[in-house]
Design a protein around this motif. Structure first.
Motif, PDB file in Angstrom:
ATOM      1  N   GLU A 208      -0.992  -1.917 -18.754  1.00 17.33           N
ATOM      2  CA  GLU A 208      -1.172  -0.529 -19.159  1.00 17.33           C
ATOM      3  C   GLU A 208      -2.121   0.193 -18.201  1.00 17.33           C
ATOM      4  OE1 GLU A 208      -0.430   2.884 -20.831  1.00 17.33           O
ATOM      5  OE2 GLU A 208       0.595   1.047 -21.436  1.00 17.33           O
ATOM      6  N   LEU A 209      -3.183  -0.459 -17.784  1.00 16.56           N
ATOM      7  CA  LEU A 209      -4.090   0.120 -16.804  1.00 16.56           C
ATOM      8  C   LEU A 209      -3.359   0.417 -15.496  1.00 16.56           C
ATOM      9  CD1 LEU A 209      -7.305  -2.047 -17.296  1.00 16.56           C
ATOM     10  CD2 LEU A 209      -7.073   0.405 -17.744  1.00 16.56           C
ATOM     11  N   TYR A 210      -2.523  -0.514 -15.073  1.00 15.91           N
ATOM     12  CA  TYR A 210      -1.778  -0.342 -13.828  1.00 15.91           C
ATOM     13  C   TYR A 210      -0.801   0.827 -13.940  1.00 15.91           C
ATOM     14  CZ  TYR A 210       1.356  -1.284  -9.942  1.00 15.91           C
ATOM     15  OH  TYR A 210       2.119  -1.157  -8.811  1.00 15.91           O
ATOM     16  N   ILE A 211      -0.081   0.881 -15.045  1.00 13.90           N
ATOM     17  CA  ILE A 211       0.914   1.937 -15.240  1.00 13.90           C
ATOM     18  C   ILE A 211       0.253   3.306 -15.334  1.00 13.90           C
ATOM     19  CG2 ILE A 211       2.583   2.857 -16.912  1.00 13.90           C
ATOM     20  CD1 ILE A 211       3.333  -0.074 -17.507  1.00 13.90           C
ATOM     21  N   SER A 212      -0.897   3.388 -15.977  1.00 14.15           N
ATOM     22  CA  SER A 212      -1.536   4.681 -16.199  1.00 14.15           C
ATOM     23  C   SER A 212      -2.404   5.139 -15.024  1.00 14.15           C
ATOM     24  CB  SER A 212      -2.383   4.640 -17.473  1.00 14.15           C
ATOM     25  OG  SER A 212      -3.430   3.712 -17.339  1.00 14.15           O
ATOM     26  N   SER A 213      -2.619   4.279 -14.029  1.00 15.56           N
ATOM     27  CA  SER A 213      -3.444   4.675 -12.886  1.00 15.56           C
ATOM     28  C   SER A 213      -2.638   5.567 -11.951  1.00 15.56           C
ATOM     29  CB  SER A 213      -3.956   3.446 -12.139  1.00 15.56           C
ATOM     30  OG  SER A 213      -2.888   2.754 -11.543  1.00 15.56           O
ATOM     31  N   PRO A 214      -3.328   6.474 -11.238  1.00 21.72           N
ATOM     32  CA  PRO A 214      -2.607   7.349 -10.308  1.00 21.72           C
ATOM     33  C   PRO A 214      -2.015   6.547  -9.159  1.00 21.72           C
ATOM     34  CG  PRO A 214      -4.967   7.650 -10.070  1.00 21.72           C
ATOM     35  CD  PRO A 214      -4.746   6.719 -11.238  1.00 21.72           C
ATOM     36  N   ARG A 215      -0.893   7.028  -8.678  1.00 23.95           N
ATOM     37  CA  ARG A 215      -0.241   6.332  -7.566  1.00 23.95           C
ATOM     38  C   ARG A 215      -1.030   6.560  -6.286  1.00 23.95           C
ATOM     39  NH1 ARG A 215       4.806   4.270  -8.142  1.00 23.95           N
ATOM     40  NH2 ARG A 215       5.846   4.764 -10.073  1.00 23.95           N
ATOM     41  N   PRO A 216      -1.187   5.519  -5.470  1.00 26.26           N
ATOM     42  CA  PRO A 216      -1.900   5.697  -4.204  1.00 26.26           C
ATOM     43  C   PRO A 216      -1.048   6.497  -3.222  1.00 26.26           C
ATOM     44  CG  PRO A 216      -1.029   3.476  -4.339  1.00 26.26           C
ATOM     45  CD  PRO A 216      -0.768   4.140  -5.678  1.00 26.26           C
ATOM     46  N   GLU A 217      -1.704   7.218  -2.344  1.00 27.99           N
ATOM     47  CA  GLU A 217      -0.995   7.959  -1.315  1.00 27.99           C
ATOM     48  C   GLU A 217      -0.942   7.087  -0.066  1.00 27.99           C
ATOM     49  OE1 GLU A 217      -2.411  11.902  -0.652  1.00 27.99           O
ATOM     50  OE2 GLU A 217      -2.750  12.228  -2.790  1.00 27.99           O
ATOM     51  N   PHE A 218       0.264   6.860   0.415  1.00 30.38           N
ATOM     52  CA  PHE A 218       0.451   6.034   1.597  1.00 30.38           C
ATOM     53  C   PHE A 218       0.665   6.923   2.809  1.00 30.38           C
ATOM     54  CE2 PHE A 218       1.892   3.222  -1.842  1.00 30.38           C
ATOM     55  CZ  PHE A 218       1.072   2.149  -1.594  1.00 30.38           C
TER      56      PHE A 218
END
Length: 62
Positions: A31-41
């Motif tokens: 849940e923490l992973y899913i709710s975290s903002p996506r990193p900008e590559f």
């Protein structure tokens, strides 16, 4: 004489509790992973032939 049935049941119950703790922790982490903002590559282009970049020593036989 030890009560093997009681010992077995105690181990079984405690093992089940341990598995449930691990499942809960895994779900919380997911849940923490899913709710975290996506990193900008950032796409970094490979070095050109004239540019001495990473791996240039491999291309030159060294």
């Amino acid at each position: 004489m030890p009560d093997y049935k009681e010992m077995y049941l105690k181990m079984l119950r405690t093992s089940e509790q341990a598995v449930n703790i691990l499942i809960t922790a895994q779900r919380e982490c997911e849940e923490l992973y899913i709710s975290s903002p996506r990193p900008e590559f950032e796409v970094i282009p490979p070095p050109s032939e004239s540019n001495q970049g990473v791996g240039s020593d491999i291309k030159n036989g060294g």
